[in-house]
Design a protein around this motif. Structure first.
Motif, short mmCIF file in Angstrom:
data_model
loop_
_atom_site.label_atom_id
_atom_site.label_comp_id
_atom_site.label_asym_id
_atom_site.label_seq_id
_atom_site.Cartn_x
_atom_site.Cartn_y
_atom_site.Cartn_z
N ASP A 297 0.81 -1.22 0.00
CA ASP A 297 0.00 0.00 0.00
C ASP A 297 0.84 1.27 0.00
N ILE A 298 2.04 1.22 0.59
CA ILE A 298 2.84 2.44 0.69
C ILE A 298 3.44 2.84 -0.65
N ALA A 299 3.42 1.95 -1.63
CA ALA A 299 4.00 2.23 -2.93
C ALA A 299 2.95 2.77 -3.90
N ALA A 300 3.33 3.80 -4.64
CA ALA A 300 2.48 4.33 -5.71
C ALA A 300 3.14 3.94 -7.04
N PHE A 301 2.58 2.95 -7.70
CA PHE A 301 3.13 2.42 -8.94
C PHE A 301 2.90 3.43 -10.06
N THR A 302 3.96 3.98 -10.62
CA THR A 302 3.81 5.09 -11.55
C THR A 302 3.32 4.67 -12.93
N SER A 303 3.51 3.39 -13.30
CA SER A 303 3.07 2.94 -14.63
C SER A 303 1.56 3.00 -14.75
N ARG A 304 0.85 2.63 -13.68
CA ARG A 304 -0.60 2.77 -13.65
C ARG A 304 -1.06 2.67 -12.20
N PRO A 305 -2.14 3.36 -11.85
CA PRO A 305 -2.62 3.30 -10.46
C PRO A 305 -3.07 1.88 -10.12
N LEU A 306 -2.74 1.45 -8.90
CA LEU A 306 -3.15 0.13 -8.43
C LEU A 306 -4.04 0.30 -7.20
N PRO A 307 -5.10 -0.49 -7.10
CA PRO A 307 -5.92 -0.45 -5.88
C PRO A 307 -5.08 -0.86 -4.67
N LYS A 308 -5.44 -0.35 -3.51
CA LYS A 308 -4.74 -0.73 -2.28
C LYS A 308 -5.34 -2.06 -1.79
N ALA A 309 -4.92 -3.14 -2.47
CA ALA A 309 -5.44 -4.47 -2.16
C ALA A 309 -4.28 -5.39 -1.82
N GLY A 310 -4.51 -6.28 -0.84
CA GLY A 310 -3.46 -7.16 -0.37
C GLY A 310 -2.91 -8.07 -1.44
N VAL A 311 -3.72 -8.39 -2.45
CA VAL A 311 -3.25 -9.31 -3.49
C VAL A 311 -2.04 -8.74 -4.23
N PHE A 312 -1.99 -7.43 -4.40
CA PHE A 312 -0.84 -6.82 -5.08
C PHE A 312 0.40 -6.88 -4.18
N ALA A 313 0.22 -6.61 -2.90
CA ALA A 313 1.36 -6.66 -1.98
C ALA A 313 1.96 -8.07 -1.93
N VAL A 314 1.10 -9.08 -1.89
CA VAL A 314 1.58 -10.46 -1.85
C VAL A 314 2.39 -10.78 -3.10
N ARG A 315 1.85 -10.42 -4.26
CA ARG A 315 2.53 -10.76 -5.51
C ARG A 315 3.77 -9.91 -5.77
N GLN A 316 3.90 -8.79 -5.09
CA GLN A 316 5.11 -7.98 -5.24
C GLN A 316 6.29 -8.56 -4.47
N GLY A 317 6.02 -9.50 -3.57
CA GLY A 317 7.08 -10.07 -2.76
C GLY A 317 8.17 -10.72 -3.60
N LYS A 318 7.78 -11.48 -4.63
CA LYS A 318 8.77 -12.22 -5.44
C LYS A 318 9.67 -11.28 -6.24
N PRO A 319 9.12 -10.33 -7.03
CA PRO A 319 10.02 -9.42 -7.75
C PRO A 319 10.81 -8.50 -6.82
N LEU A 320 10.23 -8.15 -5.67
CA LEU A 320 10.96 -7.31 -4.72
C LEU A 320 12.16 -8.05 -4.18
N ALA A 321 11.99 -9.32 -3.80
CA ALA A 321 13.12 -10.11 -3.30
C ALA A 321 14.19 -10.23 -4.38
N ALA A 322 13.77 -10.47 -5.62
CA ALA A 322 14.74 -10.59 -6.71
C ALA A 322 15.52 -9.30 -6.90
N ASN A 323 14.84 -8.17 -6.84
CA ASN A 323 15.52 -6.90 -7.08
C ASN A 323 16.41 -6.47 -5.92
N LEU A 324 16.03 -6.83 -4.70
CA LEU A 324 16.92 -6.54 -3.58
C LEU A 324 18.21 -7.34 -3.70
N ARG A 325 18.09 -8.60 -4.12
CA ARG A 325 19.30 -9.39 -4.37
C ARG A 325 20.14 -8.75 -5.47
N ARG A 326 19.46 -8.44 -6.57
CA ARG A 326 20.18 -7.91 -7.72
C ARG A 326 20.82 -6.55 -7.43
#
Length: 760
Positions: A297-326
């Motif tokens: 919820d704290i992130a404002a995705f600039t490509s397009r507005p996203l609803p503040k729904a938990g499903v997006f936060a859950v699915r962001q976990g995988k790419p976020l982990a990958a990018n923190l590693r990278r």
């Protein structure tokens, strides 16, 4: 988990325990990056899963069913868990500013703290409404509201402000639970009146018409009064006022709308949107700082507005982990591609739910069972962990972390064969920087100390005083160096206080794992900051010490204390008298709890409570015992309750009766000891069972194993004349030793060789 053989080269810091970050922690636990240290900072140990929160409110789930234990998850991930509140960033220095501890440095930072209520924009709302966001604080507010409704006589009018999916689902869940509570109390459930307010012409604006119509029907059937186009403009103690000027009296007001970013983000210089959310690109990376990431919820995705729904936060976990590693490996980042349509499963309070996806909709009890299965499967990922191969973890591959030339040279040095002797010292530059910021207390009787360092400290012994000396040293048992420093200093001071002494000066001995200079410096600074805070509070001046490299973090202190040289005020172990009452000022169980924590078999709140107890000083307790005529005293440490009691009865020439059922125990200690999870020192302490006169009768008592449990920074064990025991207990509790209790009595010495009698 981070191998102790791998020097720390980079720090990834996670702020907040949201849905994305629990995914990151699980990912790093399954596949750690050598040389990368993970740190989680969160003000709460238990983080709720939003998908199950309505079910918890409705009474279908327990607290533990719907909360993820961040302490245990962090331990699985090999991450440090710092329980604190973040209040700012120093981006120039690369540090996170916390409310109650030193700043925490980062190389890459991720923020997943959810949204915060913006109820300050509506006059009176902050004072008179219960805000649902941030979600991690809602449980305590919900329990308070539940208690108020149960105690409220007569009709209770409840307003829910916000008619999105969260507001509708919460309204129906609260109504279901509260009506059941009133029935259980023998009251009429119709005493409850619910009102739902929307500032638009409809409810559930992000869902299709069929879903909206279904929930309108349900709300009508359950007599929830729906107020459309009714923006709440003012809140008072008596009720609310809407934009058309209507005044309505309400007893409880729940706020489920107008969420925004945390206020401290405004001072960070990060690019934020109009609601205060962090603007991120397709990599979940701040558009203004490549070292900062954000998700949920704290992130404002600039490509397009996203609803503040938990499903997006859950699915962001995988790419976020990958990018923190990278980000720390210097590799290209991956893009997060949010789905266009998502499945929402919205419950109706009872075990019935509605599925919504784009233009599609389904409903029924089977949908609730489907939702329950999905939610429980999600939670299982973070409550039950696969066994990790310890040998493989100890043989982690060489680090591929991207380093500059100077850092690369330091890294080579850190993993090379280390020198012994004085070659194992921490470098003078690192040491001076780490200790230079410390402010140990000044004492006039310290003639030469850290304020004017020399080969040794010089301390004056005041006239009429004698010196009391004690030393303690142990390796870290928690990953938080700041808290470890506090516990280590408190533990070392315990012997001085137990003898009725005043702490005068301390000399430290520390070992710190090798690594980049900045990482070693920070660990040393964090640890010694915690220690100096405790020493200063005790009036004890840190006057010097020695710091060297070692495989594990460890800290100890040689403490000098002062007592009257005639020794009349000294509390010794050997002064017990028959008829005295035996008191204990703190609960026991640290040994079994931290043994279980190392095996991921505890709850984080148990560890939190244990640390609170371990950090509590014995100084005031010892003074109170002296004032009430204590005849003998010691502090509970490694030998456990029985071992230290034997140390007191033998020189006193007495026996003792110990009440097992009266022992104050730390939360969780009975559970972990019953599971057979005990400290490595326990077997040595169990040999003292020969001091027990009737152990065969008491061995089945659940508290029996805990009399052998070694304690760290434990409480005071003291004998007090029976006539003064009750007053002493009351005084100790008033001073904050809330668990103080009489655990036995002192008996005349008998003929048997076993001086301790157990009473169940």
């Amino acid at each position: 988990m981070q191998s102790p053989d791998q020097p720390v080269l980079r720090d990834i810091v996670l702020v907040g325990g949201g849905h994305s970050h629990v995914g990151v922690l699980k990912s790093f636990g399954m596949n750690p990056v050598p040389g990368v240290r993970l740190t989680l900072i969160c003000r709460d140990t238990d983080t709720p899963y939003s998908g199950m929160l309505p079910g918890y409110i409705a009474g279908h789930y327990s607290h533990d069913d719907v909360h993820i234990d961040l302490n245990t998850l962090a331990a699985f991930a090999g991450a440090r868990f710092f329980r604190d509140e973040v209040i700012g960033l120093d981006r120039a220095a690369g540090k996170v500013i916390c409310r109650n501890r030193p700043p925490v440095p980062y190389d890459s930072l991720s923020i997943n703290i959810g949204s915060a209520p913006q109820i300050g924009q509506v006059p009176g709302a902050a004072d008179h409404a219960v805000a649902v966001k941030p979600i991690h604080l809602f449980n305590e507010r919900w329990l308070a509201l539940l208690a108020r409704v149960q105690q409220h006589a007569g009709k209770t009018r409840i307003a829910v402000v916000g008619a999105g999916a969260g507001g509708v689902e919460l309204t129906l869940a609260m109504q279901h639970r509260l009506r059941g509570e009133l029935r259980a109390l023998g009251r009429d459930p119709n005493e409850l009146a619910f009102h739902l307010f929307s500032n638009t012409a409809d409810i559930l604006p992000t869902h299709n018409p069929r879903v909206r119509q279904t929930f309108k029907r349900v709300l009508t059937e359950r007599q929830v009064v729906l107020h459309l186009n009714s923006e709440v403009t003012q809140v008072s103690e008596r009720g609310i006022k809407t934009s058309d000027g209507t005044l309505m009296e309400m007893d409880e007001i729940v706020w489920v709308t107008q969420a925004g970013g945390a206020t401290w983000l405004r001072q960070t210089g990060l690019a934020l949107d109009e609601h205060g959310f962090i603007q991120v690109n397709d990599h979940l990376q701040s558009i203004s700082d490549p070292a900062v990431f954000a998700a949920g919820d704290i992130a404002a995705f600039t490509s397009r507005p996203l609803p503040k729904a938990g499903v997006f936060a859950v699915r962001q976990g995988k790419p976020l982990a990958a990018n923190l590693r990278r980000s720390v490996l210097g590799e290209p980042l991956v893009s997060y591609r949010p789905q266009r349509n998502w499945l929402a499963l919205i419950s109706t309070g009872d075990r019935f739910a509605v599925a919504s996806r784009g233009a599609l909709s389904w409903q029924g009890e089977w949908v609730w069972r489907w939702k329950d299965w999905i939610d429980r499967r999600f939670m299982d990922k973070f409550q039950n962990f696969p066994a990790m191969d310890a040998s493989a973890m100890g043989q982690a591959a060489p680090s591929r972390v991207k380093l500059d030339q100077e850092e690369a040279a330091q890294a080579i040095s850190a993993i090379a064969m280390r020198c012994g002797g004085c070659g194992a010292k921490v470098g003078a530059t690192v040491l001076s920087r780490a200790l230079g910021a410390l402010q140990p207390i000044h004492r006039d009787d310290v003639l030469i100390g850290l304020h004017a360092p020399d080969d040794a400290a010089v301390v004056r012994v005041p006239p009429g005083k004698a010196m009391v000396h004690s030393v303690d040293f142990f390796r870290a048992f928690i990953d938080d160096p700041y808290l470890f420093g506090k516990v280590a200093a408190n533990h070392a001071l315990g012997d001085i206080f137990a003898m009725g002494g005043e702490a005068q000066s301390a000399t430290a001995v520390a070992t710190v794992p090798s690594g980049l200079e900045a990482k070693v410096e920070d660990v040393l600074f964090q640890m010694m900051t915690g220690a100096v805070e405790v020493l200063n509070e005790a009036g004890c001046a840190l006057v010097g010490g020695h710091t060297g490299e070692g495989k594990e973090l460890a800290l100890g202190f040689a403490i000098n204390g002062l007592v009257d040289e005639d020794l009349h005020t000294v509390l010794k172990k050997g002064g017990m008298r028959a008829g005295d009452v035996l008191l204990l000022t703190k609960p026991i169980g640290t040994g079994t709890l931290f043994a279980a924590h190392a095996r991921l078999k505890t709850r984080g709140r148990w560890i939190d409570a244990a640390l609170v107890s371990m950090i509590q000083s014995n100084r005031l307790g010892a003074q109170c015992l002296q004032a009430h005529g204590a005849t003998a005293c010691t502090d509970l440490t490694g030998f456990g309750l029985l071992g230290h009691l034997v140390e007191m009865t033998r020189p006193s020439g007495v026996d003792a009766e110990l009440y097992l059922s009266a022992l104050p125990l730390l939360d969780g200690a009975l559970e972990t000891s019953a599971a057979g999870i005990l400290s490595s020192l326990q077997p040595a302490n169990v040999r003292l069972r020969r001091a027990l006169r009737n152990q065969a009768e008491a061995i089945a008592h659940p508290a029996y194993p805990l009399i052998f449990d070694p304690q760290t920074a434990g409480g005071l064990l003291a004998s007090v004349p029976a006539a003064r025991a009750d007053a002493c207990i009351a005084a100790l509790r008033k001073l904050g030793y809330h668990h103080t209790v009489a655990i036995g009595r002192i008996l005349p010495q008998g003929d048997a060789l076993e001086p301790i009698v157990l009473k169940c």
